[in-house]
Design an enzyme around this catalytic site. Structure first.
Site, PDB file in Angstrom:
ATOM      1  N   LYS A   1       0.821  -1.220   0.000  1.00  0.00           N
ATOM      2  CA  LYS A   1       0.000   0.000   0.000  1.00  0.00           C
ATOM      3  C   LYS A   1       0.852   1.266   0.000  1.00  0.00           C
ATOM      4  CE  LYS A   1      -2.495  -0.129   3.740  1.00  0.00           C
ATOM      5  NZ  LYS A   1      -2.184  -1.406   4.362  1.00  0.00           N
TER       6      LYS A   1
ATOM      7  N   ARG B   1      -9.993   2.319   8.158  1.00  0.00           N
ATOM      8  CA  ARG B   1      -9.706   0.878   8.256  1.00  0.00           C
ATOM      9  C   ARG B   1     -10.841   0.093   8.884  1.00  0.00           C
ATOM     10  NH1 ARG B   1      -4.517  -0.745  10.362  1.00  0.00           N
ATOM     11  NH2 ARG B   1      -3.722   1.373  10.168  1.00  0.00           N
TER      12      ARG B   1
ATOM     13  N   ARG C   1      11.639 -11.137   6.417  1.00  0.00           N
ATOM     14  CA  ARG C   1      12.444  -9.904   6.489  1.00  0.00           C
ATOM     15  C   ARG C   1      13.396  -9.916   7.675  1.00  0.00           C
ATOM     16  NH1 ARG C   1       8.385  -4.921   5.331  1.00  0.00           N
ATOM     17  NH2 ARG C   1       7.852  -5.306   7.515  1.00  0.00           N
TER      18      ARG C   1
ATOM     19  N   ARG D   1      12.343  -7.818  13.215  1.00  0.00           N
ATOM     20  CA  ARG D   1      11.510  -6.882  13.993  1.00  0.00           C
ATOM     21  C   ARG D   1      10.391  -7.674  14.659  1.00  0.00           C
ATOM     22  NH1 ARG D   1      10.807  -3.480   9.044  1.00  0.00           N
ATOM     23  NH2 ARG D   1      12.463  -1.954   9.008  1.00  0.00           N
TER      24      ARG D   1
ATOM     25  N   ARG E   1      -2.363  -9.783  13.106  1.00  0.00           N
ATOM     26  CA  ARG E   1      -2.697  -8.557  12.362  1.00  0.00           C
ATOM     27  C   ARG E   1      -3.598  -8.887  11.168  1.00  0.00           C
ATOM     28  NH1 ARG E   1       2.809  -6.028  10.809  1.00  0.00           N
ATOM     29  NH2 ARG E   1       1.625  -4.278  10.016  1.00  0.00           N
TER      30      ARG E   1
END
Ligand SMILES: [Zn+2]
Length: 216
Positions: A13, A88, A127, A160, A171
């Site tokens: 996004k 959202r 990541r 992270r 999430r």
């Protein structure tokens, strides 16, 4: 042009929003920026903003609406915008649409970037970041030369907390819960366009542009 981008974490996004800003000269409004700006200005919402900024607690619909309202009440309110991460929830969308119609600034298109949950997990959980220089690597897509260590400074890479699989899955659950009714609203009023966010970034951008310019 006034545009809302909807999509799960890891759907690109933010990247697409930046490309649309360059292409059409829009103002980019991301929720994170809205919250940080308000916190920096130091206004009456301070107390409620602290846990959001400091501990990453999800801001309530009322608080986010209030801040977006402030942004659009200001003298330099955006005529042309791309919203990324707001609204959202259905409650935010209802509030936003009503307020924007009062101002003559209703969104003209809502683009939902779709990615399978498993692909989101793959993208984000792969990541690893260098704590020294901030470079981001990905186990499959752009691995470091030596697994686990930064190419530039040899620092040990870290993951992270937000990129841990269980955090991503939670999430995603929240995203699906919130988005279902939001998307249904924009599908019903004809604003929604679903675009698969897979493959080359430029190709996805081109699909969005074709959709936007095709209808104006
Ligand atoms: Zn590094």
């Amino acid at each position: 042009m006034r545009l809302v981008l909807v999509g799960p974490p890891g759907s690109g996004k933010g990247t697409q929003a930046k490309m649309l800003v360059r292409r059409f000269g829009l103002r980019h409004i991301g929720t994170g920026d809205i919250l940080r700006d308000a916190f920096r200005r130091g206004n009456s919402t301070d107390k409620r903003l602290e846990p959001v900024i400091r501990d990453g607690v999800m801001a309530s619909d009322d608080l986010v609406n209030e801040l977006v309202g402030e942004l659009f009440a200001s003298i330099d309110r955006p005529d042309a915008y791309v919203l990324d991460g707001y609204p959202r929830t259905l409650a935010q969308a209802v509030w936003f649409d009503r307020r924007m119609s009062e101002l003559g600034r209703e969104p003209q298109a809502v683009v939902q970037l779709c990615v399978e949950d498993e692909e989101v997990v793959r993208r984000l959980s792969g990541r690893h970041v260098c704590p020294a220089c901030g470079h981001v690597y990905h186990a499959d897509d752009c691995p470091p030369k030596v697994t686990g260590f930064c190419d530039h400074d040899g620092e040990m890479l870290i993951q992270r907390p937000d990129d841990r699989e269980e955090v991503i899955r939670s999430r995603l659950r929240l995203y699906h819960t919130n988005t279902e009714s939001l998307v249904a609203r924009y599908r019903a009023n004809g604003l929604l366009k679903v675009i698969p966010s897979v493959g080359e970034i430029e190709g996805i951008h081109a699909m969005i542009v074709t959709h936007l310019t095709g209808r104006s």
